[in-house]
Design a protein around this motif. Structure first.
Motif, PDB file in Angstrom:
ATOM      1  N   LEU A  72       0.670  -1.175   0.240  1.00 15.89           N
ATOM      2  CA  LEU A  72       0.109  -0.459  -0.107  1.00 15.89           C
ATOM      3  C   LEU A  72       0.589   0.850  -0.137  1.00 15.89           C
ATOM      4  CD1 LEU A  72      -3.177  -1.183   3.139  1.00 15.89           C
ATOM      5  CD2 LEU A  72      -2.803  -0.445   0.087  1.00 15.89           C
ATOM      6  N   MET A  76      -0.420   5.989   3.896  1.00 16.26           N
ATOM      7  CA  MET A  76      -1.430   5.829   4.244  1.00 16.26           C
ATOM      8  C   MET A  76      -1.482   5.616   5.343  1.00 16.26           C
ATOM      9  SD  MET A  76      -2.879   2.741   1.698  1.00 16.26           S
ATOM     10  CE  MET A  76      -4.711   3.026   2.417  1.00 16.26           C
ATOM     11  N   ARG A  78      -1.791   3.602   9.270  1.00 16.17           N
ATOM     12  CA  ARG A  78      -1.982   3.020   9.921  1.00 16.17           C
ATOM     13  C   ARG A  78      -3.142   2.517  10.054  1.00 16.17           C
ATOM     14  NH1 ARG A  78       1.111   1.241  15.329  1.00 16.17           N
ATOM     15  NH2 ARG A  78       1.122  -1.224  15.331  1.00 16.17           N
ATOM     16  N   ARG A  81      -4.273   1.679   6.976  1.00 10.29           N
ATOM     17  CA  ARG A  81      -4.088   0.524   5.633  1.00 10.29           C
ATOM     18  C   ARG A  81      -4.903  -0.916   6.678  1.00 10.29           C
ATOM     19  NH1 ARG A  81       1.107   3.203   6.890  1.00 10.29           N
ATOM     20  NH2 ARG A  81       1.380   1.785   8.471  1.00 10.29           N
ATOM     21  N   HIS A  85      -7.314  -3.864   4.588  1.00  8.91           N
ATOM     22  CA  HIS A  85      -6.848  -4.838   4.997  1.00  8.91           C
ATOM     23  C   HIS A  85      -8.205  -5.793   5.674  1.00  8.91           C
ATOM     24  CE1 HIS A  85      -2.866  -4.519   3.808  1.00  8.91           C
ATOM     25  NE2 HIS A  85      -2.358  -4.243   4.424  1.00  8.91           N
ATOM     26  N   THR A 187       3.440  -4.385   3.297  1.00  6.77           N
ATOM     27  CA  THR A 187       2.316  -4.749   4.801  1.00  6.77           C
ATOM     28  C   THR A 187       2.571  -5.913   5.557  1.00  6.77           C
ATOM     29  OG1 THR A 187       0.815  -5.521   3.106  1.00  6.77           O
ATOM     30  CG2 THR A 187       0.569  -3.092   3.592  1.00  6.77           C
TER      31      THR A 187
END
Length: 188
Positions: A72, A76, A78, A81, A85, A187
């Protein structure tokens, strides 16, 4: 690491996306039709599409579990992200649960699923009209939940493309103009 998804991942993504749109549209259309041979034909098509999508989604999930996706964008947060997900795994869960709920509903209502009119699939439960009614409601709720999540997924991809101007959308597009990749973070 490659900043784009593999061709196989892209193919499975877009086949599933097209299949979901068609199956959802057919399910929405056929639901309130009066009982007729045409309605029964639409239900058969819907079941065939659902079983086919279930197999495509299993293949897509197997591919995803064995191939690391592109990272990613580094900008972005945390939390963003994590949300991305979580949304993807919820999409997978719903895409598996919906055909299973439909298949189980058909079994409970006493209608065996016959894939493409040729391959009878085993009933997942015994005939039980009360369970069939509950599963019909469950199937509808799961579908509307998936629809809302897909809308959010598309909105997020468009936001990344037009507002953030990163590669989140283009890395899943099979062709077209390639933009220079923004800084990425892994990631995994």
């Amino acid at each position: 690491m490659n900043p784009r998804y593999t061709r196989t991942a892209m193919l499975l993504h877009w086949l599933v996306a097209l299949g979901l749109m068609g199956t959802f549209a057919l399910g929405f259309y056929m639901h309130d039709l009066p009982l007729s041979p045409g309605k029964l034909k639409f239900y058969s098509w819907h079941k065939w599409a659902g079983v086919t999508l279930f197999m495509l989604i299993l293949a897509r999930l197997a591919w995803r579990l064995t191939h690391t996706p592109p990272p990613l964008p580094a900008n972005m947060t945390r939390a963003t992200r994590f949300a991305a997900h979580a949304a993807h795994w919820l999409l997978y869960a719903l895409m598996l649960a919906i055909p299973l709920s439909g298949w189980t509903m058909s079994s409970a209502q006493g209608f065996q699923v016959v894939w493409f009119g040729v391959l009878p699939l085993p009933n997942l439960v015994s005939k039980d009209p009360a369970l069939g009614e509950l599963l019909q409601q469950t199937h509808q709720i799961l579908n509307y939940t998936l629809l809302a999540l897909v809308i959010a997924h598309v909105a997020a991809a468009l936001k990344h493309h037009f507002i953030d101007r990163d590669t989140v959308l283009t890395r899943m597009l099979p062709a077209g103009r390639r933009k220079a990749a923004a800084p990425q973070i892994s990631t995994h």
